[in-house]
Design a protein around this motif. Structure first.
Motif, mmCIF file in Angstrom:
data_model
loop_
_atom_site.group_PDB
_atom_site.id
_atom_site.type_symbol
_atom_site.label_atom_id
_atom_site.label_comp_id
_atom_site.label_asym_id
_atom_site.label_seq_id
_atom_site.Cartn_x
_atom_site.Cartn_y
_atom_site.Cartn_z
ATOM 1 N N GLU A 54 14.112 7.128 2.020
ATOM 2 C CA GLU A 54 13.754 6.159 0.972
ATOM 3 C C GLU A 54 13.473 4.787 1.579
ATOM 4 O OE1 GLU A 54 16.547 7.818 1.239
ATOM 5 O OE2 GLU A 54 18.247 6.426 1.207
ATOM 6 N N LEU A 55 14.177 4.440 2.655
ATOM 7 C CA LEU A 55 13.881 3.158 3.320
ATOM 8 C C LEU A 55 12.559 3.231 4.078
ATOM 9 C CD1 LEU A 55 17.308 1.779 4.649
ATOM 10 C CD2 LEU A 55 16.128 1.310 2.508
ATOM 11 N N GLN A 56 12.258 4.406 4.625
ATOM 12 C CA GLN A 56 10.957 4.576 5.300
ATOM 13 C C GLN A 56 9.822 4.322 4.316
ATOM 14 O OE1 GLN A 56 10.468 8.334 7.267
ATOM 15 N NE2 GLN A 56 12.284 8.078 8.543
ATOM 16 N N ALA A 57 9.955 4.873 3.127
ATOM 17 C CA ALA A 57 8.905 4.722 2.117
ATOM 18 C C ALA A 57 8.768 3.245 1.710
ATOM 19 C CB ALA A 57 9.226 5.585 0.904
ATOM 20 N N GLU A 58 9.910 2.601 1.551
ATOM 21 C CA GLU A 58 9.895 1.194 1.158
ATOM 22 C C GLU A 58 9.257 0.322 2.246
ATOM 23 O OE1 GLU A 58 13.872 0.141 -0.243
ATOM 24 O OE2 GLU A 58 13.338 -1.965 0.023
ATOM 25 N N LEU A 59 9.590 0.633 3.503
ATOM 26 C CA LEU A 59 9.009 -0.115 4.620
ATOM 27 C C LEU A 59 7.493 0.100 4.672
ATOM 28 C CD1 LEU A 59 9.141 -1.794 7.263
ATOM 29 C CD2 LEU A 59 9.720 0.313 8.478
ATOM 30 N N GLY A 60 7.065 1.347 4.465
ATOM 31 C CA GLY A 60 5.633 1.661 4.486
ATOM 32 C C GLY A 60 4.874 0.835 3.466
#
Ligand SMILES: *Cc1c(COP(=O)(O)O)cnc(C)c1O
Length: 373
Positions: A54-60
């Motif tokens: 979920e943090l990867q998606a937010e960072l993207g």
């Protein structure tokens, strides 16, 4: 270098190299990075944890909105402000950013490049201090540590008296030995450097894993600066280092910084990571617990000497480091064979602390490598 241009062109290129490239550069070797494909990579003190999905998606999404058509200006100021707050930068001090702390080591080397310049550091230590001095023709003085990798205070003080270094490097904790040196000895070394108005830079690359920092003490000793990086924290791929010190001193070194040295993407990823500092400190706590387990279990392996660690790496001495390194690699585990770096490191391997599973695999690989000898 693999392919070359067709022979006629290649011979011209060789002539250009002979005339345009410095002789000492032609004969030096670049920083070697060992291939790691398909191996458990425990050779470079990287944080082994990926961000949760979920943090990867937010960072993207955040990175997608960055104005990459613009030079990075405002975002650099935002990172300086966020970092200053994150580390509780002492008042009167300033902070500047580098593209990794390697760039800042280089800028300090550049700043100290004058006829009186001289760089001093304990050995074995981080290779970039010596390299950045030598490449600029600044004399480098290496002072051996003791056999237990402690500072040789008498030798350091004598070398400081003799060479009056303009810059002294103290890695706190040291790489590759992973230990934190005695603060009493350090204070006397800093004081001796101050007598000749020499700068002392504390390299705190491993600060997330260490029990002490020099930062709160910077104000006590006007000739000291603190260098840090987010690489071992968990952003080795982002490239973000920072240098803290008295604002006037930082301003001098900042003059040498290439404009726009930190990309807008580095900045955004850094801001994001600092907003999620709790996730990174959770990861650091796992690594510290794993370090304790490794220190305990490594000491039980026959024939190994394990040295104390305040970093996310552990230095071990084994009966035959080359054979152990190769045998571990054959079992799929890549560590760093550092025996060749310095005579004091004879038969030493440097192990990076990985995930619990990686560490279990590393211990098993080392145990069987020692057993099969
Ligand atoms: C890894 C390391 C660095 C370099 O860090 P980057 O920010 O990735 O360039 C600097 N100093 C020491 C002691 C290190 O171990």
């Amino acid at each position: 270098m693999n392919a070359r241009l067709p022979t006629t062109a290649a011979s011209r290129v060789d002539a250009v190299i002979a005339r345009a490239i410095r002789q000492d550069v032609q004969s030096m070797h670049g920083y070697a990075i060992q291939p790691s494909a398909g191996l458990i990579k425990l050779d470079a003190m990287e944080n082994p944890f990926a961000l949760p999905p979920e943090l990867q998606a937010e960072l993207g999404e955040r990175l997608g909105r960055v104005a990459i058509n613009r030079y990075p200006v405002q975002c650099v100021g935002d990172v300086v402000a966020a970092l200053s707050q994150h580390i509780d930068l002492p008042s009167g001090a300033a902070l500047m950013l580098g593209n990794g702390s390697d760039e800042l080591i280089d800028l300090i080397g550049l700043a100290s490049m004058h006829p009186d310049g001289c760089v001093l550091a304990p050995l074995p230590g981080f290779v970039m201090y010596e390299m950045s001095a030598r490449i600029r023709g600044v004399p480098f003085v290496g002072v051996p540590l003791t056999a237990r990798f402690e500072l040789d205070e008498a030798a350091m003080l004598a070398a400081i008296e003799q060479h009056r270094p303009t810059v002294t490097w103290l890695a706190y904790p040291n790489n590759p030995t992973a230990n934190l040196w005695d603060d009493g000895a350090i204070e006397r070394i800093v004081t001796a450097c101050a007598r000749h108005d020499g700068l002392v830079v504390f390299d705190e690359a491993y600060q997330p894993f260490a029990s002490r920092s020099w930062l709160p003490r910077m104000g006590e000793f006007a000739n000291t600066m603190v260098l840090r990086t987010l690489s071992k924290f968990g952003l080795a791929g982002v490239r973000l280092g920072y240098l803290c010190g008295d604002a006037a001193l930082v301003a001098e070194i900042d003059k040498l910084r290439p404009p726009y040295n930190i990309s807008a993407l580095n900045c955004e990823a850094t801001l994001f990571a600092l907003e999620h500092a709790d996730e990174y400190s959770r990861q650091a706590n796992v690594l510290k617990a794993e370090r304790a387990r490794l220190l305990r279990d490594l000491a039980l392996l026959p024939g190994t000497t394990v040295f104390p660690s305040e970093a996310n790496m552990i230095l071990v001495r084994v009966p035959d480091s080359k054979a152990a390194f190769e045998a571990m690699k054959a079992r799929g585990v890549l560590v760093k064979h550092i025996a060749g770096l310095h005579p004091l490191l004879a038969n030493c391997l440097r192990l990076t602390v990985g995930t619990p599973d990686e560490n279990t695999a590393m211990l098993a690989a080392l145990a069987s490598a020692l057993h099969d000898r």
